[in-house]
Scaffold this motif. Structure first.
Motif, PDB file in Angstrom:
ATOM      1  N   ARG A 110      16.657  11.565  -4.284  1.00 48.14           N
ATOM      2  CA  ARG A 110      15.401  11.284  -4.722  1.00 48.14           C
ATOM      3  C   ARG A 110      15.099  10.278  -5.614  1.00 48.14           C
ATOM      4  O   ARG A 110      14.482   9.998  -6.609  1.00 48.14           O
ATOM      5  CB  ARG A 110      14.660  12.432  -5.366  1.00 48.14           C
ATOM      6  N   SER A 111      16.077   9.079  -5.730  1.00 46.07           N
ATOM      7  CA  SER A 111      16.037   8.000  -6.374  1.00 46.07           C
ATOM      8  C   SER A 111      14.723   7.114  -6.043  1.00 46.07           C
ATOM      9  O   SER A 111      14.261   7.200  -4.984  1.00 46.07           O
ATOM     10  CB  SER A 111      17.462   7.099  -6.423  1.00 46.07           C
ATOM     11  N   SER A 134      19.540  17.429  -6.512  1.00 46.37           N
ATOM     12  CA  SER A 134      20.716  18.241  -6.912  1.00 46.37           C
ATOM     13  C   SER A 134      20.292  19.534  -7.538  1.00 46.37           C
ATOM     14  O   SER A 134      21.152  20.731  -7.522  1.00 46.37           O
ATOM     15  CB  SER A 134      21.577  17.475  -8.157  1.00 46.37           C
TER      16      SER A 134
HETATM   17  P1  NDP Z   1      21.328   7.905  -7.488  1.00 46.04           P
HETATM   18  O1  NDP Z   1      22.415   8.453  -8.215  1.00 46.04           O
HETATM   19  O2  NDP Z   1      20.153   7.166  -8.144  1.00 46.04           O
HETATM   20  O3  NDP Z   1      20.438   9.039  -6.770  1.00 46.04           O
HETATM   21  C1  NDP Z   1      21.474  10.172  -6.214  1.00 46.04           C
HETATM   22  C2  NDP Z   1      20.485  11.333  -5.662  1.00 46.04           C
HETATM   23  O4  NDP Z   1      21.353  12.291  -5.218  1.00 46.04           O
HETATM   24  C3  NDP Z   1      19.735  11.997  -6.940  1.00 46.04           C
HETATM   25  O5  NDP Z   1      18.472  12.445  -6.439  1.00 46.04           O
HETATM   26  C4  NDP Z   1      20.391  13.157  -7.044  1.00 46.04           C
HETATM   27  O6  NDP Z   1      19.888  14.470  -7.399  1.00 46.04           O
HETATM   28  C5  NDP Z   1      21.142  13.503  -5.563  1.00 46.04           C
HETATM   29  N1  NDP Z   1      22.115  14.269  -5.585  1.00 46.04           N
HETATM   30  C6  NDP Z   1      23.398  14.082  -6.107  1.00 46.04           C
HETATM   31  N2  NDP Z   1      24.282  15.063  -5.794  1.00 46.04           N
HETATM   32  C7  NDP Z   1      23.648  15.897  -5.067  1.00 46.04           C
HETATM   33  C8  NDP Z   1      24.006  17.190  -4.289  1.00 46.04           C
HETATM   34  N3  NDP Z   1      25.317  17.700  -4.507  1.00 46.04           N
HETATM   35  N4  NDP Z   1      23.107  17.652  -3.571  1.00 46.04           N
HETATM   36  C9  NDP Z   1      22.087  17.077  -3.527  1.00 46.04           C
HETATM   37  N5  NDP Z   1      21.414  16.144  -4.082  1.00 46.04           N
HETATM   38  C10 NDP Z   1      22.283  15.423  -4.875  1.00 46.04           C
HETATM   39  O7  NDP Z   1      21.699   7.197  -6.288  1.00 46.04           O
HETATM   40  P2  NDP Z   1      21.175   6.091  -5.163  1.00 46.04           P
HETATM   41  O8  NDP Z   1      19.929   6.660  -4.622  1.00 46.04           O
HETATM   42  O9  NDP Z   1      21.074   4.956  -5.940  1.00 46.04           O
HETATM   43  O10 NDP Z   1      22.196   6.004  -4.228  1.00 46.04           O
HETATM   44  C11 NDP Z   1      22.761   7.093  -3.331  1.00 46.04           C
HETATM   45  C12 NDP Z   1      23.949   6.642  -2.497  1.00 46.04           C
HETATM   46  O11 NDP Z   1      23.438   5.601  -1.620  1.00 46.04           O
HETATM   47  C13 NDP Z   1      24.910   6.049  -3.080  1.00 46.04           C
HETATM   48  O12 NDP Z   1      26.229   6.248  -2.514  1.00 46.04           O
HETATM   49  C14 NDP Z   1      24.798   4.662  -3.114  1.00 46.04           C
HETATM   50  O13 NDP Z   1      26.004   3.846  -3.324  1.00 46.04           O
HETATM   51  C15 NDP Z   1      24.365   4.551  -1.724  1.00 46.04           C
HETATM   52  N6  NDP Z   1      23.226   3.311  -1.644  1.00 46.04           N
HETATM   53  C16 NDP Z   1      23.601   2.630  -0.409  1.00 46.04           C
HETATM   54  C17 NDP Z   1      22.579   1.442  -0.186  1.00 46.04           C
HETATM   55  C18 NDP Z   1      22.668   0.982   1.090  1.00 46.04           C
HETATM   56  O14 NDP Z   1      22.029  -0.155   1.376  1.00 46.04           O
HETATM   57  N7  NDP Z   1      23.125   1.215   2.270  1.00 46.04           N
HETATM   58  C19 NDP Z   1      21.705   0.877  -1.129  1.00 46.04           C
HETATM   59  C20 NDP Z   1      21.556   1.776  -2.457  1.00 46.04           C
HETATM   60  C21 NDP Z   1      22.427   2.983  -2.544  1.00 46.04           C
HETATM   61  P3  NDP Z   1      19.010  14.463  -8.971  1.00 46.04           P
HETATM   62  O15 NDP Z   1      18.060  13.445  -8.870  1.00 46.04           O
HETATM   63  O16 NDP Z   1      18.750  15.784  -9.083  1.00 46.04           O
HETATM   64  O17 NDP Z   1      20.052  13.827  -9.964  1.00 46.04           O
END
Ligand code: NDP
Length: 272
Positions: free
Chosen positions: A159-160, A183
């Motif tokens: 949910r970023s 998470s």
């Molecule tokens: P963030 O760290 O900002 O957000 C991660 C999200 O995942 C949060 O909402 C978190 O929940 C949730 N989360 C983490 N662990 C779990 C779990 N075990 N179960 C369920 N939900 C979970 O990351 P980003 O959104 O910036 O990036 C996510 C991924 O995407 C990364 O691997 C990043 O490298 C990749 N990415 C890829 C891009 C592309 O162009 N392909 C561009 C940007 C990112 P909570 O909110 O509760 O903490």
């Protein structure tokens, strides 16, 4: 089926290159400025890849070094510079700096990453201008492959502000029924294994194997994880691809994200 992002990414870049040539013939050189305030390693890797793309497409690229004292002033200077069309604020911002204040200062028309409060708010109002590039990339990947969204049950894990939240709004506006997980979600698998379209963006290598996925579903893997020097996604591709359509990592969403960023710079240079 494999949802290839490289083909679409290259198509977008070809269009961008044509547009750059057209703009140059009119004396406009599309230009990007990246505001940098740290020597963070992963930021450097990202900057290098942006520079490579800009160089290839003929977009003028430069970095502007800044710090906590000058950052607002530097953003204002770039806002006022007619020769600059896109501005990116690199992570991490200097200690003690309120990132939202800096982003609020940036001209939304130069906000090619779609991060300013104004541009994020416009998504909520169903009037998108610049949208976070990754969220836009996921939508374009789905539409390119004619994945039905109207009435579809879509589950997004993550949910970023750059991925999950804006994507949920973009898909809702395309009449999907969207569930957003994070998470603290309980019984996550119940939310993923009934989804027609599953988008995962959490940064946990190969967490989602075939048991998380409905047969015949479409799975979009946004995750980028470097494990033993290799880039892998959040999806266990070999397992999931046996029962569902899935995007590759690398060669999926990431290939489109970069192209969308380049297209936004050119759109800004053109006056949208
Ligand atoms: P963030 O760290 O900002 O957000 C991660 C999200 O995942 C949060 O909402 C978190 O929940 C949730 N989360 C983490 N662990 C779990 C779990 N075990 N179960 C369920 N939900 C979970 O990351 P980003 O959104 O910036 O990036 C996510 C991924 O995407 C990364 O691997 C990043 O490298 C990749 N990415 C890829 C891009 C592309 O162009 N392909 C561009 C940007 C990112 P909570 O909110 O509760 O903490």
């Amino acid at each position: 089926m494999i949802l290839d992002g490289a083909v679409l990414g290259n198509e977008i870049k070809k269009e961008v290159q044509k547009e750059v040539e057209h703009l140059k013939s009119k004396g406009i050189i599309p230009a990007l400025r990246c505001l940098v305030s740290s020597d963070d390693k992963s930021t450097r890797v990202y900057l290098n890849s942006i520079k490579r793309n800009c160089d290839k497409l003929g977009i003028n690229y430069a970095e502007v070094e800044t710090d906590s004292k000058n950052i607002i002033k530097d953003v204002k200077t770039l806002n006022e510079d007619d020769k600059v069309h896109g501005v990116m604020l690199m992570h991490p911002v200097p200690k003690g700096v309120d990132e939202i204040s800096v982003l609020s200062t940036l001209d939304p028309k130069k906000d090619v990453e779609g991060r300013t409060p104004e541009n994020l708010g416009k998504i909520l109002l169903n009037a998108p201008f610049f949208v976070p590039c990754t969220a836009q990339a996921v939508v374009e990947l789905l539409e390119y492959h004619n994945v039905p969204l109207k009435g579809a049950n879509v589950t997004i894990v993550g949910r970023s502000t750059t991925v999950g939240k804006p994507l949920s709004l973009l898909l809702m506006s395309r009449n999907a029924t969207v569930t957003v997980c994070h998470s603290k979600t309980q019984n996550l698998i119940e939310k993923t294994k009934h989804a027609d379209v599953l988008v995962v963006a959490i940064g946990k290598p190969k967490m989602f194997d075939e048991k998380w996925v409905k047969k015949g579903a479409v799975v979009i893997d946004v995750g980028i994880n470097v494990v033993n020097g290799k880039v892998i996604g959040d999806v266990d591709f070999d397992s999931v691809s046996k029962k569902a359509s899935v995007s590759k990592v690398p060669g999926g969403v990431g290939s489109i994200t970069n192209a969308v960023l380049m297209r936004n710079i050119v759109r800004s240079a053109r006056g949208i």
